[in-house]
Scaffold this active site. Sequence first.
Site, PDB file in Angstrom:
ATOM      1  N   GLU A 196       0.821  -1.227   0.000  1.00  0.00           N
ATOM      2  CA  GLU A 196       0.000   0.000   0.000  1.00  0.00           C
ATOM      3  C   GLU A 196       0.848   1.267   0.000  1.00  0.00           C
ATOM      4  OE1 GLU A 196      -1.520   1.796   3.425  1.00  0.00           O
ATOM      5  OE2 GLU A 196      -0.992   0.157   4.760  1.00  0.00           O
ATOM      6  N   LYS A 202      -3.511  -2.294  16.064  1.00  0.00           N
ATOM      7  CA  LYS A 202      -2.913  -1.493  17.127  1.00  0.00           C
ATOM      8  C   LYS A 202      -3.897  -1.226  18.244  1.00  0.00           C
ATOM      9  CE  LYS A 202      -1.755   1.510  14.259  1.00  0.00           C
ATOM     10  NZ  LYS A 202      -1.909   0.579  13.190  1.00  0.00           N
TER      11      LYS A 202
HETATM   12  N1  PSU Z   1      -1.978   1.532  10.490  1.00  0.00           N
HETATM   13  C1  PSU Z   1      -0.636   1.727  10.493  1.00  0.00           C
HETATM   14  N2  PSU Z   1      -0.076   2.471   9.516  1.00  0.00           N
HETATM   15  C2  PSU Z   1      -0.824   3.005   8.518  1.00  0.00           C
HETATM   16  C3  PSU Z   1      -2.244   2.772   8.511  1.00  0.00           C
HETATM   17  C4  PSU Z   1      -2.775   2.036   9.518  1.00  0.00           C
HETATM   18  O1  PSU Z   1       0.052   1.274  11.387  1.00  0.00           O
HETATM   19  O2  PSU Z   1      -0.271   3.665   7.635  1.00  0.00           O
HETATM   20  C5  PSU Z   1      -3.064   3.314   7.387  1.00  0.00           C
HETATM   21  C6  PSU Z   1      -3.406   2.196   6.401  1.00  0.00           C
HETATM   22  O3  PSU Z   1      -3.332   2.714   5.091  1.00  0.00           O
HETATM   23  C7  PSU Z   1      -4.840   1.874   6.748  1.00  0.00           C
HETATM   24  C8  PSU Z   1      -5.355   3.224   7.168  1.00  0.00           C
HETATM   25  O4  PSU Z   1      -5.582   1.337   5.675  1.00  0.00           O
HETATM   26  O5  PSU Z   1      -4.296   3.816   7.878  1.00  0.00           O
HETATM   27  C9  PSU Z   1      -6.598   3.129   8.002  1.00  0.00           C
HETATM   28  O6  PSU Z   1      -7.123   4.397   8.164  1.00  0.00           O
HETATM   29  P1  PSU Z   1      -8.601   4.574   8.735  1.00  0.00           P
HETATM   30  O7  PSU Z   1      -8.539   4.083  10.142  1.00  0.00           O
HETATM   31  O8  PSU Z   1      -8.874   6.033   8.596  1.00  0.00           O
HETATM   32  O9  PSU Z   1      -9.492   3.740   7.863  1.00  0.00           O
END
Ligand code: PSU
Length: 306
Positions: free
Chosen positions: A28, A163
């Site tokens: 990604e 996390k």
């Molecule tokens: N968790 C991480 N690093 C990240 C992300 C999540 O440790 O970079 C990013 C990923 O791209 C994930 C996104 O898909 O955050 C999720 O964001 P949201 O909770 O806004 O959907």
Amino acid sequence: MEQFNRYLDVAPEVKEALEAGRPVVALESTIISHGMPYPQNVETALAVEKIVRDNGAVPATIAILGGRLKVGVSAEEIDYLGKKGLDVIKASRRDVPVLIAKKEDGAATVATTMLIAAMAGVKVFATGGIGGVHRGAETTMDISADLEELAMTPVLVVCAGAKAILDLGLTMEYLETKGVPVIGYQTEELPAFYTRKSGFSVDYRLDTPAEIAAAWSVKLALDMKGGMLVTNPIPEEYSMDCNYINKCIDQAIEEMKALGIKGKQTTPYLLAKVKEITGGESLDANIQLVYNNAKLASEIACEMCK
Ligand code: PSU
Ligand code: MN
């Protein structure tokens, strides 16, 4: 392949591998623009691609550039996304049509990477952490689109668990409701990203890439909707102290609330804040767990091609 639609640019190397039935691993780009600071983000993204190659697969970093859905980007494009950082739009599924129409750039989240990978026929994807059900979601309704994508798009996602900025119990419940199998690689316990333990159980423990590939192949053969989540614990030597990291996360969440940060800014803010509070230790752990996931995803992708 007809799914190579008119908005999709599949890099020649990736296209050749797919057509020859050789292993490809999707990666990604939100992790590059929003997940880590420059220049560690670019260094990590390039190192991850190398790990995929060293383990016998072709890397396909996925992003939206000038309104094109890119499956495989160049080192220059990774550098561009890393330097632009938070100025790139964090593109979830809902953002894709407008960004294409406006010919804009977008960093692909887990959800969007799965969507685009599936369009190109890439079935295995490595990342760090996925989005999930946020703490307090019973009032904010902040549930990541990543979970919905896992429910409907056939891509296997290798991550280091979720996390503790998320509500892990609610995230597991949501995945169960949506029919997403959660596999623990060599563990019964759901890893919690920075730590190997969370207090929650995975659905199944599988001990080899071959076993994971077998289960994933069955899901694909049954033509069931949706993906599969493989949770791979951070290597022991890089894992953080559980009480310490949880305290840091609690502090970061308090500061976020005080600042009124919400919605799509939540995850990037918390990642940066936790890094600041831990004096960079959380970033080091984050980088190492991504490497570890890239290796496992490559091994699974290789098994899928046997
Ligand atoms: N968790 C991480 N690093 C990240 C992300 C999540 O440790 O970079 C990013 C990923 O791209 C994930 C996104 O898909 O955050 C999720 O964001 P949201 O909770 O806004 O959907
Ligand atoms: Mn959200």
